[in-house]
Design a protein around this motif. Structure first.
Motif, PDB file in Angstrom:
ATOM      1  N   PHE A   1       0.840  -1.189  -0.034  1.00 42.95           N
ATOM      2  CA  PHE A   1      -0.190  -0.254   0.036  1.00 42.95           C
ATOM      3  C   PHE A   1       0.776   1.386  -0.077  1.00 42.95           C
ATOM      4  O   PHE A   1       0.593   2.067  -0.823  1.00 42.95           O
ATOM      5  N   ASP A   2       1.761   1.177   0.842  1.00 39.40           N
ATOM      6  CA  ASP A   2       2.705   2.615   1.016  1.00 39.40           C
ATOM      7  C   ASP A   2       3.269   2.713  -0.288  1.00 39.40           C
ATOM      8  O   ASP A   2       3.738   4.008  -0.555  1.00 39.40           O
ATOM      9  N   ASN A   3       3.766   1.854  -1.079  1.00 39.84           N
ATOM     10  CA  ASN A   3       4.611   1.761  -2.137  1.00 39.84           C
ATOM     11  C   ASN A   3       3.832   2.729  -3.241  1.00 39.84           C
ATOM     12  O   ASN A   3       4.581   3.522  -3.870  1.00 39.84           O
ATOM     13  N   LEU A   4       2.642   2.394  -3.396  1.00 33.81           N
ATOM     14  CA  LEU A   4       1.913   3.352  -4.491  1.00 33.81           C
ATOM     15  C   LEU A   4       0.893   4.434  -3.665  1.00 33.81           C
ATOM     16  O   LEU A   4       0.663   5.456  -4.402  1.00 33.81           O
ATOM     17  N   TYR A   5       0.095   4.007  -2.590  1.00 32.13           N
ATOM     18  CA  TYR A   5      -0.623   5.003  -2.084  1.00 32.13           C
ATOM     19  C   TYR A   5      -0.362   5.469  -0.772  1.00 32.13           C
ATOM     20  O   TYR A   5      -1.300   5.999  -0.083  1.00 32.13           O
ATOM     21  N   GLY A   6       0.925   5.557  -0.592  1.00 33.77           N
ATOM     22  CA  GLY A   6       1.395   6.170   0.773  1.00 33.77           C
ATOM     23  C   GLY A   6       0.945   7.482   1.006  1.00 33.77           C
ATOM     24  O   GLY A   6       1.100   8.054   2.053  1.00 33.77           O
ATOM     25  N   ASN A   7       0.759   8.159  -0.047  1.00 27.58           N
ATOM     26  CA  ASN A   7       0.532   9.684  -0.145  1.00 27.58           C
ATOM     27  C   ASN A   7      -1.005  10.100  -0.433  1.00 27.58           C
ATOM     28  O   ASN A   7      -1.257  11.179  -0.546  1.00 27.58           O
ATOM     29  N   PHE A   8      -1.836   9.200  -0.385  1.00 28.28           N
ATOM     30  CA  PHE A   8      -3.341   9.282  -0.805  1.00 28.28           C
ATOM     31  C   PHE A   8      -3.848   9.970   0.148  1.00 28.28           C
ATOM     32  O   PHE A   8      -3.824   9.579   1.545  1.00 28.28           O
ATOM     33  N   PRO A   9      -4.488  11.128   0.038  1.00 28.98           N
ATOM     34  CA  PRO A   9      -5.226  12.126   1.175  1.00 28.98           C
ATOM     35  C   PRO A   9      -6.191  11.281   1.870  1.00 28.98           C
ATOM     36  O   PRO A   9      -7.061  10.611   1.034  1.00 28.98           O
ATOM     37  N   GLY A  10      -6.101  11.274   3.165  1.00 29.25           N
ATOM     38  CA  GLY A  10      -6.994  10.836   3.861  1.00 29.25           C
ATOM     39  C   GLY A  10      -6.911   9.275   4.191  1.00 29.25           C
ATOM     40  O   GLY A  10      -7.555   8.674   5.085  1.00 29.25           O
ATOM     41  N   ALA A  11      -6.119   8.654   3.635  1.00 29.28           N
ATOM     42  CA  ALA A  11      -5.724   7.400   3.759  1.00 29.28           C
ATOM     43  C   ALA A  11      -4.611   7.147   5.204  1.00 29.28           C
ATOM     44  O   ALA A  11      -3.808   7.987   5.167  1.00 29.28           O
ATOM     45  N   ASN A  12      -4.381   5.860   5.468  1.00 32.67           N
ATOM     46  CA  ASN A  12      -3.383   5.707   6.546  1.00 32.67           C
ATOM     47  C   ASN A  12      -2.186   5.442   5.837  1.00 32.67           C
ATOM     48  O   ASN A  12      -1.732   4.358   5.421  1.00 32.67           O
ATOM     49  N   GLY A  13      -1.294   6.575   5.510  1.00 32.19           N
ATOM     50  CA  GLY A  13      -0.309   6.311   4.670  1.00 32.19           C
ATOM     51  C   GLY A  13       0.925   6.999   5.415  1.00 32.19           C
ATOM     52  O   GLY A  13       1.125   6.823   6.597  1.00 32.19           O
ATOM     53  N   LEU A  14       2.061   7.458   4.604  1.00 31.17           N
ATOM     54  CA  LEU A  14       3.349   7.760   5.243  1.00 31.17           C
ATOM     55  C   LEU A  14       3.247   8.896   5.993  1.00 31.17           C
ATOM     56  O   LEU A  14       3.957   9.130   6.826  1.00 31.17           O
ATOM     57  N   GLN A  15       2.204   9.636   6.008  1.00 30.41           N
ATOM     58  CA  GLN A  15       2.079  10.951   7.003  1.00 30.41           C
ATOM     59  C   GLN A  15       2.016  10.662   8.525  1.00 30.41           C
ATOM     60  O   GLN A  15       2.249  11.083   9.330  1.00 30.41           O
ATOM     61  N   ASN A  16       1.769   9.012   8.612  1.00 28.22           N
ATOM     62  CA  ASN A  16       1.460   8.319  10.055  1.00 28.22           C
ATOM     63  C   ASN A  16       2.755   7.705  10.483  1.00 28.22           C
ATOM     64  O   ASN A  16       2.940   7.144  11.275  1.00 28.22           O
ATOM     65  N   VAL A  17       3.759   8.085   9.591  1.00 25.88           N
ATOM     66  CA  VAL A  17       5.204   7.261   9.866  1.00 25.88           C
ATOM     67  C   VAL A  17       6.081   8.212  10.655  1.00 25.88           C
ATOM     68  O   VAL A  17       6.306   9.276   9.864  1.00 25.88           O
ATOM     69  N   SER A  18       6.567   7.924  11.804  1.00 23.26           N
ATOM     70  CA  SER A  18       7.366   8.759  12.426  1.00 23.26           C
ATOM     71  C   SER A  18       8.781   8.358  11.983  1.00 23.26           C
ATOM     72  O   SER A  18       8.999   7.437  11.331  1.00 23.26           O
ATOM     73  N   ALA A  19       9.891   9.215  12.277  1.00 27.56           N
ATOM     74  CA  ALA A  19      11.264   8.764  11.888  1.00 27.56           C
ATOM     75  C   ALA A  19      11.840   7.526  12.658  1.00 27.56           C
ATOM     76  O   ALA A  19      12.407   6.646  11.931  1.00 27.56           O
ATOM     77  N   THR A  20      11.253   7.110  13.681  1.00 29.43           N
ATOM     78  CA  THR A  20      11.597   5.959  14.441  1.00 29.43           C
ATOM     79  C   THR A  20      10.704   4.761  13.941  1.00 29.43           C
ATOM     80  O   THR A  20      11.450   3.573  13.949  1.00 29.43           O
TER      81      THR A  20
END
Length: 526
Positions: free
Chosen positions: A49-68
């Motif tokens: 999912f993150d490989n293609l849709y990690g930046n999809f607005p409103g989805a549980n994507g890469l914006q929810n990934v912290s540095a750690t």
């Protein structure tokens, strides 16, 4: 008052105010699941999912990934100072741009954009190298849900952490996802690769190889640790993932108790294995180590047949592959697998089952040629002659699999199919499910729910496209590949396959919940 009388009463009341009840619509005016007359499943390849849709607005994507939370650990559990190099390079000779192994040194220990103009600048139209996507390795990468050892147990080094910065202009299906429903909590049905996940798509089961220890496949029995989920390391395996890919005593195609979990070939042509010398030209050589014996488990086709529901598997380039196998064209089917469409025999799951053997009426009726570039499938779409349940498998060079094709060409192919489906005479009562067989080795930040021995595995994208689908909707319901079977069995009132019940029991026993059946993606009465 019995149910029929209640329905009759509600229908009479609803009729008085211009609504319907019980017969396809409820008193809200929403149709029920019986409004679905045609189900189409389009099964692409090898993307998390993150490989293609990690930046999809409103989805549980890469914006929810912290540095750690994205940090990868080494094999000893320590935090890697950098990601390992991408062994053998990200792209290779003949692909633009060429990105060598040396150019990938010192990557930060984090997720990265493969197409970043300030980085590798490799667009989705470029074919990257392939990555491990195998049964035990996938479980070792998931690391109990922490998803922190993808780089440690990969043969591709840091590439596992790569993703694309997509949008509606770059990815045609992104635009379709914006219009309909994107499921962002959908997991691959089993750990590992394409072979096993195709089996879980059609039977929610893992194939068996009886008496494998006394068979030509004896050398492919995996050497597994006592935990049952990790492989035994070879004595010469590099201690650190920074020094090279791992080496195992034996990462085979079979489990120690003779289940087939990594790529095996169909017992029937078209197969990746040629017929035995002097043997039946319709069969694959049973003496080849990777030829799986015919399977006899119950599959979704059996249930549909019993219920009188029409169905078909449309294999892209199936007809061309069959012809090549029948004529024995040298180098065309065995190994090379029809180099132009790159037909993949192990992506044709029904071709492993005894009751769909060559010469059977079952096979002739249900295993159909999707045509080159889906041409025969498109003819059925345009004519409005699709059966009630259709599975479509794109040919290899249009399936998005890393290593031998790219994202863009396959994504455009599926978008073109959707355009045809939207114009089909059957469209108004159709539900289309688009998903990927597995993650292809790419990292995803969401932990799979703990299920049974076989899965579910890593999160993958799934789109539900239909006039009945919720519009512009992100569906957070827990699904996996078997949710497609759940939807089909729900819609056509079929009994549950044993694997569906076992999966739900395991999920609940591990403190989770049963898998959804995709109906939450539809704007229908429940």
């Amino acid at each position: 008052m019995n149910k029929k009388l209640i329905c009759a009463t509600l229908t009479a009341i609803a009729a008085a105010i211009g609504l319907y009840a019980c017969g396809g619509n409820d008193i809200s005016g929403k149709p029920d699941i019986t409004a679905v007359k045609t189900v189409v499943v389009i099964y692409a390849e090898n993307r998390s999912f993150d490989n293609l849709y990690g930046n999809f607005p409103g989805a549980n994507g890469l914006q929810n990934v912290s540095a750690t939370s994205a940090q990868q650990l080494d094999r000893d559990g320590s935090v890697l100072a950098t990601l390992p190099q991408i062994w053998n390079g990200l792209t290779q000779t003949g692909v633009t741009p060429v990105i060598t192994q040396a150019m990938t040194a010192n990557l930060p220990n984090a997720a990265f954009a493969i197409d970043d103009p300030n980085g590798f600048n490799a667009p989705a139209s470029a074919t990257t190298r392939d990555l491990y996507h195998r049964f035990y390795e996938n479980q070792m990468q998931i690391d109990g849900g922490k998803n922190d050892k993808f780089a440690a147990w990969a043969d591709s080094g840091g590439l596992v952490m790569g993703h694309y910065t997509m949008n509606a202009d770059k990815l045609p299906l992104w635009k379709i996802a914006q219009q309909y429903t994107l499921a962002d909590n959908f997991f691959m049905g089993s750990f590992g690769g394409s072979f096993l996940n195709h089996q879980w798509l059609v039977c929610a089961c893992t194939p068996t190889y009886p008496n494998a220890d006394k068979s030509p496949a004896a050398g492919s029995i995996s050497s597994v640790n006592t935990d049952g989920v990790s492989l035994k390391l070879a004595t010469n395996s590099p201690a650190s993932s920074l020094s090279g890919p791992p080496k195992f005593v034996n990462s085979g195609n079979l489990t120690p108790d003779f289940y087939a979990v990594n790529t095996m070939q169909p017992p029937y042509q078209p197969s990746g294995n040629k017929p035995a010398s002097g043997g039946d030209a319709n069969l694959a050589d049973p003496g080849a180590a990777t030829t799986l014996p015919p399977q006899t488990q119950q599959n979704i086709g059996d249930l549909l047949n019993t219920a009188g529901v029409s169905w078909a598997w449309y294999g892209g380039a199936w007809g061309a592959a069959q012809q090549a196998a029948q004529t024995g064209t040298s180098g065309v089917i065995y190994g090379a697998n029809l180099s132009a469409p790159n037909f993949q025999p192990h992506h044709q799951p029904f071709n492993f089952f005894a009751n769909l053997a060559p010469g059977s009426a079952n096979r002739a009726k249900h295993l159909l040629d999707g045509g080159l570039a889906g041409s025969e499938f498109i003819k059925a779409i345009d004519a409005g002659t699709l059966p009630q349940v259709s599975f479509y498998k794109p040919q290899g060079n249009l399936n998005e699999h890393a290593g031998y094709t790219d994202v863009t060409s396959g994504d455009q192919h599926i978008a073109d199919l959707i355009a045809h489906l939207q114009k089909s005479p059957q469209w108004n009562n159709m539900v289309v499910v688009i998903t990927y067989d597995e993650n292809g080795g790419f990292w995803d930040h969401v932990a799979p729910p703990k299920g049974d021995r076989w899965g579910p595995g890593t999160r993958i994208p799934a789109l539900i496209v239909s006039p009945l689908a919720k519009k512009g909707y992100i569906d957070h319901t827990q699904y996996d590949t078997t949710s497609i079977l759940r939807f089909i069995t729900h819609r056509f009132a079929l009994p549950a396959l044993p694997g569906l019940t076992a999966r739900d029991n395991a999920l609940v026993a591990n403190g989770g919940k049963a898998m959804g059946d995709l109906t939450n993606a539809l704007d229908i009465a429940h």
